[in-house]
Scaffold this motif. Sequence first.
Motif, PDB file in Angstrom:
ATOM      1  N   ARG A  86       0.815  -1.224   0.000  1.00 38.28           N
ATOM      2  CA  ARG A  86       0.000   0.000   0.000  1.00 38.28           C
ATOM      3  C   ARG A  86       0.842   1.264   0.000  1.00 38.28           C
ATOM      4  NH1 ARG A  86      -2.821  -3.744   2.958  1.00 38.28           N
ATOM      5  NH2 ARG A  86      -4.980  -4.117   2.281  1.00 38.28           N
ATOM      6  N   ASP A  90      -0.190   3.944  -2.659  1.00 36.12           N
ATOM      7  CA  ASP A  90      -0.536   5.301  -2.232  1.00 36.12           C
ATOM      8  C   ASP A  90       0.401   6.337  -2.850  1.00 36.12           C
ATOM      9  OD1 ASP A  90      -2.555   4.207  -0.729  1.00 36.12           O
ATOM     10  OD2 ASP A  90      -1.544   4.451   1.210  1.00 36.12           O
ATOM     11  N   GLN A 118      -3.285  -3.944  -6.145  1.00 38.11           N
ATOM     12  CA  GLN A 118      -3.658  -3.214  -4.927  1.00 38.11           C
ATOM     13  C   GLN A 118      -4.272  -1.867  -5.290  1.00 38.11           C
ATOM     14  OE1 GLN A 118      -3.316  -4.206  -1.478  1.00 38.11           O
ATOM     15  NE2 GLN A 118      -4.749  -2.481  -1.437  1.00 38.11           N
ATOM     16  N   TYR A 119      -3.714  -1.202  -6.291  1.00 34.60           N
ATOM     17  CA  TYR A 119      -4.239   0.087  -6.734  1.00 34.60           C
ATOM     18  C   TYR A 119      -5.687  -0.067  -7.195  1.00 34.60           C
ATOM     19  CZ  TYR A 119      -4.057   4.820  -8.688  1.00 34.60           C
ATOM     20  OH  TYR A 119      -4.283   6.156  -8.947  1.00 34.60           O
ATOM     21  N   ASP A 122      -8.054  -0.036  -4.402  1.00 37.90           N
ATOM     22  CA  ASP A 122      -8.167   1.234  -3.681  1.00 37.90           C
ATOM     23  C   ASP A 122      -8.650   2.395  -4.530  1.00 37.90           C
ATOM     24  OD1 ASP A 122      -7.114  -0.110  -1.493  1.00 37.90           O
ATOM     25  OD2 ASP A 122      -5.057   0.506  -1.915  1.00 37.90           O
ATOM     26  N   HIS A 123      -8.459   2.304  -5.855  1.00 36.78           N
ATOM     27  CA  HIS A 123      -8.727   3.448  -6.720  1.00 36.78           C
ATOM     28  C   HIS A 123      -9.290   2.976  -8.070  1.00 36.78           C
ATOM     29  CE1 HIS A 123      -6.395   5.748  -3.818  1.00 36.78           C
ATOM     30  NE2 HIS A 123      -5.405   4.895  -3.975  1.00 36.78           N
TER      31      HIS A 123
END
Length: 370
Positions: A86, A90, A118-119, A122-123
């Motif tokens: 992360r 991030d 992971q991105y 989250d997005h």
Amino acid sequence: MTLLDGITSRIIDTDRLSVNILERSGDSPDTSTDQTIVLVHGNVSSSLFWQELMQDLPAELRVIAIDLRGFGGSEHAPIDATRGVRDFSDDIHAALTALGIDAAHFVGWSLGAGVVMQYALDHRTLSLTLESPVSPFGFGGTRRDGTRLTDDDAGCGGGAANAEFVRRLTERDTTDEAASSPRSVFRSGYVAEGYTTEYEDIWVESMLSTSTATGNYPGDAKTSENWPGFAAGENGVLNTLAPGYFNVSGIVDLDEKPPVLWVHGELDAIVSDASFYDFNHLGALGLVPGWPGEEVAPAQPMVAQTRDVLQRYADGGGKVSELAIPGVGHSPHLERPAEFRRALLELIGYIGAPQDPAPPTEAIILSSSD
């Protein structure tokens, strides 16, 4: 010179850290998000590895390659491995926000593929190209269904690094005098036998940009009562992929599933069902003494795990294409650039894709949900 013709470099200052990016000199910042591609490199490398692909992609696209923290020209800030990847995800989001980019097509290589998954959790992403991706369950220490072999992730993380390789990275060894030198590791691990390039010095320079400071590569380790005697620590690159910290299999539950392209070489020595970087596989080969056997410490079936998760993704309504290339190692974008380029352009729906050379038909496997 480490930058190829038409490639430029600049630093983006964010509220998290300073991030280095590569761009093409003719690309417009006004390009729409559906024609913007973000490239994320793998472990012990940097954005420099993407330059040939950047040169070859159509001029109408905007292409950005990002250095992860601790690599290339980005700030060598420490990595909190207990967050998985992360910190990397991030950082990328902060850099893209500073650039005014709210969504893009993402290409991730190896570690970078784990970061872009992971991105996506989250997005917002428009598509994911996963090149030689780390398993969605991390690196080492899991059975096929993703369950952990030990509670402390024995055999995973910073303790798995070759100390001589780390030393040679730190001393910026450019020779091929030892199997543990970065140049030798590139030839034996990053690509399949027979690959040659005039840019090998640049690829080695990219590897040497890896920070070996505390909190970067490889990371710390803990002692373990389980074989082989060490377990994942809490900081640094290798620990980010310990299965206790990293699990991106949740992409199968995304409400909006971006299309996925999975590209991998059939001779990959790093990400494999029999990886030469997996301590349990090395133990089974007798290269690490004291291996407790298949029931206790089986090799991680990395490719099978990725296929299982992506099949579930497809079964849940996502579109998945798999390009498995014979005779290729860990770096398809270097080893078979035309095939990689064409598959990427088809994924993002670029109109020029059909004009590109067609890859061998036997290398295309579709497992998409329609």
